[in-house]
Motif scaffolding. Structure first.
Motif, PDB file in Angstrom:
ATOM      1  N   LEU A 282      -0.699   9.237   2.878  1.00  0.00           N
ATOM      2  CA  LEU A 282      -1.308   7.911   2.866  1.00  0.00           C
ATOM      3  C   LEU A 282      -0.237   6.820   2.834  1.00  0.00           C
ATOM      4  O   LEU A 282      -0.367   5.775   3.494  1.00  0.00           O
ATOM      5  CB  LEU A 282      -2.238   7.771   1.668  1.00  0.00           C
ATOM      6  N   ALA A 283       0.829   7.075   2.069  1.00  0.00           N
ATOM      7  CA  ALA A 283       1.928   6.103   2.033  1.00  0.00           C
ATOM      8  C   ALA A 283       2.568   5.975   3.412  1.00  0.00           C
ATOM      9  O   ALA A 283       2.905   4.858   3.861  1.00  0.00           O
ATOM     10  CB  ALA A 283       2.967   6.544   1.006  1.00  0.00           C
ATOM     11  N   LEU A 284       2.713   7.081   4.115  1.00  0.00           N
ATOM     12  CA  LEU A 284       3.302   7.040   5.448  1.00  0.00           C
ATOM     13  C   LEU A 284       2.361   6.387   6.453  1.00  0.00           C
ATOM     14  O   LEU A 284       2.812   5.778   7.441  1.00  0.00           O
ATOM     15  CB  LEU A 284       3.675   8.456   5.904  1.00  0.00           C
ATOM     16  N   ASN A 285       1.055   6.487   6.249  1.00  0.00           N
ATOM     17  CA  ASN A 285       0.127   5.763   7.099  1.00  0.00           C
ATOM     18  C   ASN A 285       0.350   4.253   6.975  1.00  0.00           C
ATOM     19  O   ASN A 285       0.226   3.500   7.946  1.00  0.00           O
ATOM     20  CB  ASN A 285      -1.317   6.091   6.741  1.00  0.00           C
ATOM     21  N   ALA A 286       0.672   3.841   5.751  1.00  0.00           N
ATOM     22  CA  ALA A 286       0.917   2.418   5.508  1.00  0.00           C
ATOM     23  C   ALA A 286       2.281   1.980   6.032  1.00  0.00           C
ATOM     24  O   ALA A 286       2.457   0.832   6.443  1.00  0.00           O
ATOM     25  CB  ALA A 286       0.801   2.117   4.013  1.00  0.00           C
ATOM     26  N   ASP A 287       3.259   2.890   6.005  1.00  0.00           N
ATOM     27  CA  ASP A 287       4.619   2.537   6.459  1.00  0.00           C
ATOM     28  C   ASP A 287       5.217   3.750   7.189  1.00  0.00           C
ATOM     29  O   ASP A 287       6.076   4.459   6.664  1.00  0.00           O
ATOM     30  CB  ASP A 287       5.470   2.142   5.261  1.00  0.00           C
ATOM     31  N   PRO A 288       4.770   4.016   8.400  1.00  0.00           N
ATOM     32  CA  PRO A 288       5.136   5.254   9.093  1.00  0.00           C
ATOM     33  C   PRO A 288       6.609   5.372   9.456  1.00  0.00           C
ATOM     34  O   PRO A 288       7.101   6.463   9.693  1.00  0.00           O
ATOM     35  CB  PRO A 288       4.262   5.224  10.354  1.00  0.00           C
ATOM     36  N   THR A 289       7.319   4.279   9.501  1.00  0.00           N
ATOM     37  CA  THR A 289       8.739   4.358   9.897  1.00  0.00           C
ATOM     38  C   THR A 289       9.673   4.465   8.706  1.00  0.00           C
ATOM     39  O   THR A 289      10.890   4.513   8.883  1.00  0.00           O
ATOM     40  CB  THR A 289       9.121   3.104  10.710  1.00  0.00           C
ATOM     41  N   SER A 290       9.134   4.526   7.509  1.00  0.00           N
ATOM     42  CA  SER A 290       9.992   4.564   6.310  1.00  0.00           C
ATOM     43  C   SER A 290      10.754   5.888   6.229  1.00  0.00           C
ATOM     44  O   SER A 290      10.157   6.956   6.064  1.00  0.00           O
ATOM     45  CB  SER A 290       9.145   4.373   5.055  1.00  0.00           C
ATOM     46  N   GLN A 291      12.066   5.790   6.331  1.00  0.00           N
ATOM     47  CA  GLN A 291      12.891   6.996   6.198  1.00  0.00           C
ATOM     48  C   GLN A 291      12.816   7.544   4.783  1.00  0.00           C
ATOM     49  O   GLN A 291      12.801   8.761   4.576  1.00  0.00           O
ATOM     50  CB  GLN A 291      14.342   6.666   6.565  1.00  0.00           C
ATOM     51  N   PHE A 292      12.708   6.631   3.832  1.00  0.00           N
ATOM     52  CA  PHE A 292      12.628   7.035   2.434  1.00  0.00           C
ATOM     53  C   PHE A 292      11.392   7.910   2.191  1.00  0.00           C
ATOM     54  O   PHE A 292      11.461   8.961   1.561  1.00  0.00           O
ATOM     55  CB  PHE A 292      12.592   5.794   1.542  1.00  0.00           C
ATOM     56  N   LEU A 293      10.236   7.470   2.709  1.00  0.00           N
ATOM     57  CA  LEU A 293       9.005   8.218   2.503  1.00  0.00           C
ATOM     58  C   LEU A 293       9.017   9.540   3.268  1.00  0.00           C
ATOM     59  O   LEU A 293       8.538  10.562   2.766  1.00  0.00           O
ATOM     60  CB  LEU A 293       7.803   7.374   2.925  1.00  0.00           C
ATOM     61  N   ASN A 294       9.545   9.521   4.470  1.00  0.00           N
ATOM     62  CA  ASN A 294       9.626  10.768   5.241  1.00  0.00           C
ATOM     63  C   ASN A 294      10.522  11.789   4.543  1.00  0.00           C
ATOM     64  O   ASN A 294      10.203  12.977   4.462  1.00  0.00           O
ATOM     65  CB  ASN A 294      10.147  10.483   6.655  1.00  0.00           C
TER      66      ASN A 294
ATOM     67  N   ALA B 287       0.838  -1.204   0.000  1.00  0.00           N
ATOM     68  CA  ALA B 287       0.000   0.000   0.000  1.00  0.00           C
ATOM     69  C   ALA B 287       0.875   1.257   0.000  1.00  0.00           C
ATOM     70  O   ALA B 287       0.561   2.244  -0.673  1.00  0.00           O
ATOM     71  CB  ALA B 287      -0.926  -0.011   1.224  1.00  0.00           C
ATOM     72  N   ALA B 288       1.961   1.169   0.751  1.00  0.00           N
ATOM     73  CA  ALA B 288       2.858   2.332   0.807  1.00  0.00           C
ATOM     74  C   ALA B 288       3.432   2.637  -0.563  1.00  0.00           C
ATOM     75  O   ALA B 288       3.487   3.799  -1.003  1.00  0.00           O
ATOM     76  CB  ALA B 288       3.979   2.071   1.808  1.00  0.00           C
ATOM     77  N   TYR B 289       3.859   1.553  -1.249  1.00  0.00           N
ATOM     78  CA  TYR B 289       4.438   1.778  -2.570  1.00  0.00           C
ATOM     79  C   TYR B 289       3.395   2.278  -3.552  1.00  0.00           C
ATOM     80  O   TYR B 289       3.658   3.126  -4.409  1.00  0.00           O
ATOM     81  CB  TYR B 289       5.075   0.495  -3.103  1.00  0.00           C
ATOM     82  N   TYR B 290       2.194   1.780  -3.420  1.00  0.00           N
ATOM     83  CA  TYR B 290       1.101   2.226  -4.289  1.00  0.00           C
ATOM     84  C   TYR B 290       0.868   3.735  -4.138  1.00  0.00           C
ATOM     85  O   TYR B 290       0.828   4.477  -5.128  1.00  0.00           O
ATOM     86  CB  TYR B 290      -0.160   1.444  -3.934  1.00  0.00           C
ATOM     87  N   HIS B 291       0.744   4.201  -2.896  1.00  0.00           N
ATOM     88  CA  HIS B 291       0.494   5.634  -2.669  1.00  0.00           C
ATOM     89  C   HIS B 291       1.728   6.475  -3.008  1.00  0.00           C
ATOM     90  O   HIS B 291       1.598   7.601  -3.503  1.00  0.00           O
ATOM     91  CB  HIS B 291       0.046   5.863  -1.229  1.00  0.00           C
ATOM     92  N   TYR B 292       2.901   5.895  -2.782  1.00  0.00           N
ATOM     93  CA  TYR B 292       4.121   6.618  -3.177  1.00  0.00           C
ATOM     94  C   TYR B 292       4.151   6.826  -4.690  1.00  0.00           C
ATOM     95  O   TYR B 292       4.508   7.894  -5.194  1.00  0.00           O
ATOM     96  CB  TYR B 292       5.370   5.868  -2.729  1.00  0.00           C
ATOM     97  N   SER B 293       3.760   5.776  -5.441  1.00  0.00           N
ATOM     98  CA  SER B 293       3.759   5.896  -6.908  1.00  0.00           C
ATOM     99  C   SER B 293       2.794   6.976  -7.369  1.00  0.00           C
ATOM    100  O   SER B 293       3.102   7.767  -8.263  1.00  0.00           O
ATOM    101  CB  SER B 293       3.379   4.549  -7.537  1.00  0.00           C
TER     102      SER B 293
END
Length: 723
Positions: free
Chosen positions: A95-107, A62-68
């Motif tokens: 939304l991507a961070l909701n799916a993967d809140p600890t992702s440094q990449f997304l932050n 889900a995180a990758y989906y919203h990131y895309s």
């Protein structure tokens, strides 16, 4: 999801880009996802919108989906410049961070997106939150560094404390510690230190970068720039010259030429600029700098050819035509110069450049003898440069002072010293060196008008207003010595010495040279020859530059000539010409000295002709030329030049004396008497320091003889009439 698809139905390319990464991430995540479902059969299927904030296991699909989606919205926002796409990109990142809140990449990505979309405060907060979790997050530090750099570039510094600059330095200091082998980071930190006037720290970073890559062009250019900004031009030249010849680039050669220019080494500057052009013939900046360096070195033919090449490559280059006009004027091709000025004026749209074009037009008119036209142009420039508020930027001050000075010089050449004095007076409000220049010009103009009391009054006013300015105080000292108060003038000059002669063992300070030269001039004008020579002896060890040594030799020659020690004077003048063959002041002085004595007349004439060619409007040089022709028996040429000298300056007694001799020689005794009478009148009004008692006596003797001769002629004429 339906909303998202509906929004993008009009953009099938967007959908194609979106599907591919989703399929990839779905297949890659299939096994772990199945395992998770097996171990927890009661868990609901993964949501395609927002995962609960308290979710323990990251939903990377889900995180990758919203990131895309966020990534594509970001691309669309950049491509189409529409803010709603940027807003949707932020929403998808969240939304991507909701799916993967600890992702440094997304932050990091969200923080970057905030910055790119102009939400600087949100970007700073996001980056700082990242650093709370991981103080060594390099991407977060780089983001903050870029934010502070942009703020500096946008002029958003937070005030006199330079808070933003300090924040930028702090970030890049941390970045360098985390990424010590990055040349780019060290160069940026060095540049920030340079802006903060921490030259030592800047140099440290540049040298560290140089150790990483000794052949880096950027490192060398930054080091050279740092030394130049510090005024250490020699060090800048050393750094640039240390590059092996085969490794030199157009940029390093161009920078080397600029350093030589700053160091007043025109020939070396020309050589460096030529190499830059040879390495990159398309480098127009290097070609322009080469042309200007040639012009500065008085290599007019090569400078003209280079500027003509620039104009041919770019027919809209107004500056090239302006410089061509300047060169043509200096070569004496005045009509061609005016044509080039007309071309430059038709191309230029810049007010400052148009002013310079008009200024050159005035100089051409002046050279053609169109003094009224030249004065009109200069007066217009003066009027245009005036601000009713009295407030001027530095470039505006430079331009206004330039126009005022040239207009004043023109008035002096037109024998209008009082108008010149009024013009110089307008420079006083410009402040700094312009005020000093204005006072000096005003005093000189009143001296030319023989208004010595007024000149002294202005000098005293200047000294009172500028008590710490050595030039002004020395000007007053000379004025006092010239107007019957020599002791007061000498005492004032000596009081400015940092190491007076009473302490002979103390090393003389370099600034004392100016005082010693002023004292030498005062003593010379007072005919106190030995004391004048002693002051030159004190000044000579402080004359370390070639130009300074040349000037000392010239003054020694003039001092010897005033004492009628002609062989010694000639030796000193020839010493000057051996170093500077085109020194017009020396060419004129030596040529006139020889012509006046009737020796080496052909050489004397040649020297004076060179001086006149360099300064065709200089009345003293024209007088010397007329006198040389007189001694050679070429009386028509003599009269032409002496009359031109008299028109330029009607108050010089020597010019009138020479014209009197010419008229007597050519059988016009009454005209000769009128000129000698004018000479005596001007001598009577002249300061004792500006005249020679022997010369005055000679003119009186000529007058007496002429009166007797005229009386005899009148008597003979009366007798013949009676008979």
């Amino acid at each position: 999801m339906m909303d998202t698809i509906a929004i993008n139905q009009a953009n099938p390319a967007f959908l194609r880009r979106l599907v591919a990464p989703i399929l990839l991430v779905a297949s890659a995540s299939l096994a772990p996802l199945a395992q998770a479902q097996t171990s927890a059969p009661s868990a609901p299927p993964a949501s395609t919108t927002a995962a609960p904030s308290n979710r323990q296991v990251p939903d990377r699909a889900a995180a990758y989906y919203h990131y895309s989606l966020a990534h594509d919205y970001e691309d669309m926002a950049t491509s189409y410049g529409r803010s709603e796409y940027a807003t949707r990109a932020v929403e998808e990142y969240k939304l991507a961070l909701n799916a993967d809140p600890t992702s440094q990449f997304l932050n990091n990505g969200l923080a970057e997106l905030y910055f790119k979309t102009g939400k600087v405060k949100e970007a700073i907060v996001a980056a700082q939150d990242l650093l709370k979790k991981d103080p060594n997050n390099l991407d977060a530090h780089k983001l903050l560094g870029r934010i502070y750099l942009r703020s500096l570039g946008d002029g958003q510094n937070s005030g006199p404390s330079g808070q933003v600059l300090q924040l930028a330095i702090a970030e890049y200091t941390k970045i360098v510690s985390l990424e010590p082998n990055s040349i780019e980071d060290r160069l940026l930190l060095g540049q920030l230190y340079s802006v903060n006037h921490e030259s030592g720290k800047a140099e440290e970073q540049f040298k560290a970068a140089q150790q990483i890559d000794p052949s880096s062009e950027e490192v060398v250019l930054n080091l050279a720039r740092l030394y130049s900004e510090q005024g250490d031009i020699e060090h800048a030249i050393q750094v640039l010259s240390a590059i092996p010849e085969d490794d030199q680039t157009p940029r390093t050669e161009f920078a080397l030429g600029g350093a030589y220019d700053q160091n007043k080494e025109p020939k070396k500057a020309i050589a460096a600029y030529r190499r830059a052009v040879d390495l990159d013939p398309s480098n127009v900046d290097a070609e322009r700098s080469l042309a200007q360096a040639l012009l500065n070195d008085n290599d007019l033919n090569d400078a003209l050819a280079t500027y003509e090449s620039i104009a041919a490559a770019d027919p809209q280059d107004a500056n090239a035509y302006l410089r061509i006009a300047e060169i043509q004027r200096r070569q004496g091709n005045y009509d061609e110069s005016l044509a080039s000025i007309k071309k430059a004026k038709s191309l230029s749209q810049e007010p400052l450049q148009l002013s310079e074009i008009s200024f050159n037009e005035a100089l051409a008119d002046e050279a053609l003898g169109k003094h009224d036209e030249a004065a009109t142009i200069l007066q217009k420039l003066v009027d245009q440069s005036e601000h009713s508020t009295g407030q001027y930027s530095d470039p505006e001050k430079n331009a206004r002072a330039f126009f005022l000075d040239r207009l004043a010089v023109l008035y002096r050449e037109q024998n209008k010293p009082l108008q010149a004095a009024d013009t110089y007076h307008k420079m006083l409000d410009l402040g700094g060196d312009f005020t000093v220049q204005g006072y000096q010009g005003e005093v000189d103009s009143y001296r030319e008008a023989k208004q010595y009391a007024k000149a002294t009054e202005v000098a005293r006013e200047a000294a009172a207003k500028l008590p710490k300015d050595r030039q002004i105080q020395l000007m007053l000292a000379g004025q006092l010595a010239d107007t019957g108060k020599p002791d007061e003038g000498i005492a004032l000059a000596k009081s400015l010495l940092t190491n007076p002669p009473a302490a002979p063992d103390a090393p003389a300070a370099s600034q004392d040279r100016e005082v010693y030269l002023a004292l030498a001039n005062i003593y010379t004008r007072l005919h106190r020859w030995n004391e004048a020579g002693a002051e030159l002896d004190r000044a000579e060890p402080l004359s370390t530059k070639q130009d300074d040594r040349v000037y000392i030799a010239f003054l020694r020659g003039a001092l010897a000539e005033r004492q009628k020690h002609y062989d010694e004077a000639e030796a000193q003048f020839r010493k000057v010409l051996a170093i500077d063959p085109g020194n017009s002041m020396t060419l004129n002085y030596l040529g006139y000295m020889q012509a006046d004595r009737g020796v080496k007349l052909d050489e004397a004439l040649s020297m004076i002709q060179q001086a006149v060619k360099a300064e065709p409007q200089n009345y003293a040089y024209l007088d010397s030329l007329g006198w040389a022709y007189f001694k050679l028996g070429q009386y028509q040429l003599s009269e032409d030049n002496l009359r031109r000298a008299s028109e330029r300056n009607a108050s010089d007694p020597t010019v009138h004396d020479h014209l009197g001799d010419l008229y007597e020689k050519t059988g016009r005794l009454k005209l000769a008497v009128a000129q000698w009478e004018q000479s005596v009148s001007e001598y009577d009004k002249t300061s004792p320091g500006d005249n020679d008692g022997i010369d005055i006596g000679k003119v009186h003797k000529k007058l007496e003889n002429a009166w007797v001769k005229l009386a005899k002629e009148d008597a003979s004429s009366s007798t013949a009439t009676k008979q």
